[in-house]
Design a protein around this motif. Sequence first.
Motif, PDB file in Angstrom:
ATOM      1  N   VAL A 143       0.837  -1.195   0.000  1.00 20.19           N
ATOM      2  CA  VAL A 143       0.000   0.000   0.000  1.00 20.19           C
ATOM      3  C   VAL A 143       0.873   1.246   0.000  1.00 20.19           C
ATOM      4  CG1 VAL A 143      -1.737   1.290   1.301  1.00 20.19           C
ATOM      5  CG2 VAL A 143      -1.899  -1.202   1.140  1.00 20.19           C
ATOM      6  N   PHE A 144       1.931   1.254   0.808  1.00 15.65           N
ATOM      7  CA  PHE A 144       2.831   2.408   0.842  1.00 15.65           C
ATOM      8  C   PHE A 144       3.507   2.612  -0.507  1.00 15.65           C
ATOM      9  CE2 PHE A 144       2.123   2.640   5.274  1.00 15.65           C
ATOM     10  CZ  PHE A 144       2.699   3.808   5.742  1.00 15.65           C
ATOM     11  N   PHE A 145       3.856   1.532  -1.177  1.00 15.16           N
ATOM     12  CA  PHE A 145       4.503   1.656  -2.491  1.00 15.16           C
ATOM     13  C   PHE A 145       3.541   2.273  -3.505  1.00 15.16           C
ATOM     14  CE2 PHE A 145       5.217  -0.035  -6.742  1.00 15.16           C
ATOM     15  CZ  PHE A 145       6.537   0.324  -6.959  1.00 15.16           C
ATOM     16  N   ILE A 146       2.310   1.770  -3.590  1.00 17.15           N
ATOM     17  CA  ILE A 146       1.342   2.287  -4.550  1.00 17.15           C
ATOM     18  C   ILE A 146       1.014   3.745  -4.261  1.00 17.15           C
ATOM     19  CG2 ILE A 146      -0.977   2.009  -5.473  1.00 17.15           C
ATOM     20  CD1 ILE A 146       0.939  -0.159  -6.344  1.00 17.15           C
ATOM     21  N   VAL A 147       0.815   4.085  -2.989  1.00 20.41           N
ATOM     22  CA  VAL A 147       0.532   5.472  -2.621  1.00 20.41           C
ATOM     23  C   VAL A 147       1.708   6.372  -2.971  1.00 20.41           C
ATOM     24  CG1 VAL A 147       0.086   7.031  -0.681  1.00 20.41           C
ATOM     25  CG2 VAL A 147      -1.122   4.848  -0.837  1.00 20.41           C
ATOM     26  N   GLY A 148       2.918   5.905  -2.709  1.00 22.33           N
ATOM     27  CA  GLY A 148       4.094   6.694  -3.064  1.00 22.33           C
ATOM     28  C   GLY A 148       4.219   6.907  -4.559  1.00 22.33           C
ATOM     29  N   MET A 149       3.922   5.872  -5.343  1.00 24.91           N
ATOM     30  CA  MET A 149       4.011   6.008  -6.802  1.00 24.91           C
ATOM     31  C   MET A 149       2.982   7.001  -7.329  1.00 24.91           C
ATOM     32  SD  MET A 149       4.160   3.035  -9.713  1.00 24.91           S
ATOM     33  CE  MET A 149       2.512   2.433  -9.356  1.00 24.91           C
ATOM     34  N   VAL A 150       1.768   6.964  -6.792  1.00 28.55           N
ATOM     35  CA  VAL A 150       0.724   7.882  -7.248  1.00 28.55           C
ATOM     36  C   VAL A 150       1.050   9.325  -6.842  1.00 28.55           C
ATOM     37  CG1 VAL A 150      -1.704   8.488  -7.004  1.00 28.55           C
ATOM     38  CG2 VAL A 150      -1.042   6.099  -7.257  1.00 28.55           C
ATOM     39  N   LEU A 151       1.387   9.522  -5.566  1.00 23.04           N
ATOM     40  CA  LEU A 151       1.681  10.876  -5.100  1.00 23.04           C
ATOM     41  C   LEU A 151       2.936  11.441  -5.744  1.00 23.04           C
ATOM     42  CD1 LEU A 151       0.835  10.617  -1.285  1.00 23.04           C
ATOM     43  CD2 LEU A 151      -0.582  11.475  -3.156  1.00 23.04           C
ATOM     44  N   GLY A 152       3.966  10.609  -5.897  1.00 26.20           N
ATOM     45  CA  GLY A 152       5.176  11.081  -6.561  1.00 26.20           C
ATOM     46  C   GLY A 152       4.929  11.463  -8.003  1.00 26.20           C
ATOM     47  N   SER A 153       4.102  10.678  -8.687  1.00 27.02           N
ATOM     48  CA  SER A 153       3.789  10.993 -10.080  1.00 27.02           C
ATOM     49  C   SER A 153       2.987  12.284 -10.191  1.00 27.02           C
ATOM     50  CB  SER A 153       3.015   9.834 -10.712  1.00 27.02           C
ATOM     51  OG  SER A 153       3.753   8.630 -10.631  1.00 27.02           O
ATOM     52  N   LEU A 154       2.005  12.454  -9.298  1.00 33.88           N
ATOM     53  CA  LEU A 154       1.197  13.670  -9.336  1.00 33.88           C
ATOM     54  C   LEU A 154       2.040  14.906  -9.037  1.00 33.88           C
ATOM     55  CD1 LEU A 154      -2.073  12.481  -7.541  1.00 33.88           C
ATOM     56  CD2 LEU A 154      -1.734  12.889  -9.978  1.00 33.88           C
ATOM     57  N   PHE A 155       2.923  14.793  -8.059  1.00 31.40           N
ATOM     58  CA  PHE A 155       3.773  15.942  -7.736  1.00 31.40           C
ATOM     59  C   PHE A 155       4.694  16.293  -8.905  1.00 31.40           C
ATOM     60  CE2 PHE A 155       7.912  17.464  -6.152  1.00 31.40           C
ATOM     61  CZ  PHE A 155       7.500  18.663  -5.564  1.00 31.40           C
ATOM     62  N   LEU A 156       5.296  15.284  -9.513  1.00 29.52           N
ATOM     63  CA  LEU A 156       6.200  15.571 -10.625  1.00 29.52           C
ATOM     64  C   LEU A 156       5.427  16.049 -11.846  1.00 29.52           C
ATOM     65  CD1 LEU A 156       9.276  15.372 -11.013  1.00 29.52           C
ATOM     66  CD2 LEU A 156       8.884  13.297 -12.310  1.00 29.52           C
ATOM     67  N   ALA A 157       4.183  15.598 -12.014  1.00 31.47           N
ATOM     68  CA  ALA A 157       3.380  16.091 -13.132  1.00 31.47           C
ATOM     69  C   ALA A 157       3.120  17.588 -13.008  1.00 31.47           C
ATOM     70  CB  ALA A 157       2.059  15.328 -13.196  1.00 31.47           C
ATOM     71  N   LEU A 158       2.964  18.075 -11.774  1.00 30.94           N
ATOM     72  CA  LEU A 158       2.780  19.512 -11.575  1.00 30.94           C
ATOM     73  C   LEU A 158       4.071  20.292 -11.784  1.00 30.94           C
ATOM     74  CD1 LEU A 158       0.525  19.425  -8.381  1.00 30.94           C
ATOM     75  CD2 LEU A 158      -0.198  19.774 -10.747  1.00 30.94           C
ATOM     76  N   VAL A 159       5.193  19.678 -11.424  1.00 25.85           N
ATOM     77  CA  VAL A 159       6.481  20.380 -11.517  1.00 25.85           C
ATOM     78  C   VAL A 159       7.101  20.234 -12.902  1.00 25.85           C
ATOM     79  CG1 VAL A 159       8.823  20.497 -10.584  1.00 25.85           C
ATOM     80  CG2 VAL A 159       6.884  20.103  -9.058  1.00 25.85           C
ATOM     81  N   TYR A 160       7.066  19.014 -13.413  1.00 24.37           N
ATOM     82  CA  TYR A 160       7.807  18.702 -14.641  1.00 24.37           C
ATOM     83  C   TYR A 160       6.906  18.603 -15.868  1.00 24.37           C
ATOM     84  CZ  TYR A 160      11.061  16.315 -17.779  1.00 24.37           C
ATOM     85  OH  TYR A 160      11.848  15.987 -18.834  1.00 24.37           O
ATOM     86  N   LYS A 161       5.617  18.387 -15.695  1.00 27.46           N
ATOM     87  CA  LYS A 161       4.668  18.261 -16.806  1.00 27.46           C
ATOM     88  C   LYS A 161       5.017  17.076 -17.700  1.00 27.46           C
ATOM     89  CE  LYS A 161       3.580  23.192 -16.950  1.00 27.46           C
ATOM     90  NZ  LYS A 161       3.499  24.408 -17.784  1.00 27.46           N
ATOM     91  N   GLY A 162       5.103  15.897 -17.105  1.00 30.68           N
ATOM     92  CA  GLY A 162       5.417  14.709 -17.877  1.00 30.68           C
ATOM     93  C   GLY A 162       4.204  13.935 -18.339  1.00 30.68           C
ATOM     94  N   THR A 163       3.049  14.616 -18.409  1.00 32.56           N
ATOM     95  CA  THR A 163       1.817  13.961 -18.821  1.00 32.56           C
ATOM     96  C   THR A 163       1.271  14.666 -20.055  1.00 32.56           C
ATOM     97  OG1 THR A 163       0.509  15.338 -17.326  1.00 32.56           O
ATOM     98  CG2 THR A 163       1.293  13.225 -16.482  1.00 32.56           C
TER      99      THR A 163
END
Length: 395
Positions: A143-163
């Motif tokens: 659960v911690f891994f999946i939550v970390g992957m989702v939150l990390g991706s969302l944060f980087l999407a706001l900063v880096y725009k990789g989507t």
Amino acid sequence: LAQALAPALRSVVICRTIRSVYRVRFRACVVTTPPQLEYWERKLALGASYRNTTTRPAATTTTATTSSSTQIRLTTKQKHKRTMVAYEFGISDLFTWASVAEALSGGALLGCSVVFKTSCLSGVLGISNYTKRLVYQTELKRVFFIVGMVLGSLFLALVYKGTEPLPPPGSTATDRTKLFLRLAFGAFIVGFGAAQQHGCTSGHGLTGLARLSPRSWVAVPVFMVVGLITGTVLQSASAFPPIPPAADDPEWYVGTILAASMAFLLFAVAVLLRVVEKVGSDQMKVAASLCAEFLIGATFGSGLLISGMAKPSKVATFLDVLSGHWDLSLAFVMIGGLCVTFPYFQAVDHFKIQKKSFLADSGMDLPPANRMPDWGLVFGACCFGFGWGVCGVCP
């Protein structure tokens, strides 16, 4: 003699080209008169121009309508009306040194996440395995891994725009419905294939290839070839047209710097976990392992965004070879990841530089690398590649 045979030879070449390029049924393949030659030459030219646009063909009765330089609509008057779309080979303008650098840095970050997982927490980092076990047996660390992957991706999407936006801008309601149905169907086939072959691009690709596992060296080529064939035949790049970078998008070196910073963070945390292993209590070790799982998920999701794997259009233009704008940059994601994982796993398997993970009770908990492939693996790899070519998304 050459002048006398030129019209006949020219007609044969055009006739064969039409049969191979267009998915239409001909009652007769005889082209002899100059007007017919000019007609099909114009069709071939318009078909090539149409493949470079992102506008879908409309169901009209006209043969060719050109409203602007970026919108060409074609239909056929054959017995079975089919859209005339040309297969064309060409390298995309988006395949640049910058895209290669982003792919390499993102792949290297994915490789660092895999190495960190094995060295500190034991086991193999496989996304399909994590999600499957999360359904069957819920463990807090997953659960911690999946939550970390989702939150990390969302944060980087706001900063880096990789989507990228899905559906693409300007899509109609029908286009959106078709797109989401395609995504749902392809994702289902991808998940089914990943379960059958017991792995995906992370487990078989980054770990299995690095350990020289025969199963992985069969699975990866199979689903890559099937994905390329499926994406080319179904013309996945037309469903997910490539979106050029915007003016406010960050430069390529920003992604490289982010990947290097996160890799350094993983190294620092690994050193800290080594200290916890020596002097920490059992409760401290459990808390440290959960935090490490969260960090692994965050860095893995960040690596997917930096490398471009989170963009279906990027994957589609890689798998659609004859789209006219083939983008090979995603191939460097696997190269970047293997540059990190291959030396580590070879040193672990053959030179035994590490016999126990930092926070594991015993051993490295690695599956045997000498298992031989079977037909179930091949079937799963074929399903995985087919779904990957359909929707441009893998777990």
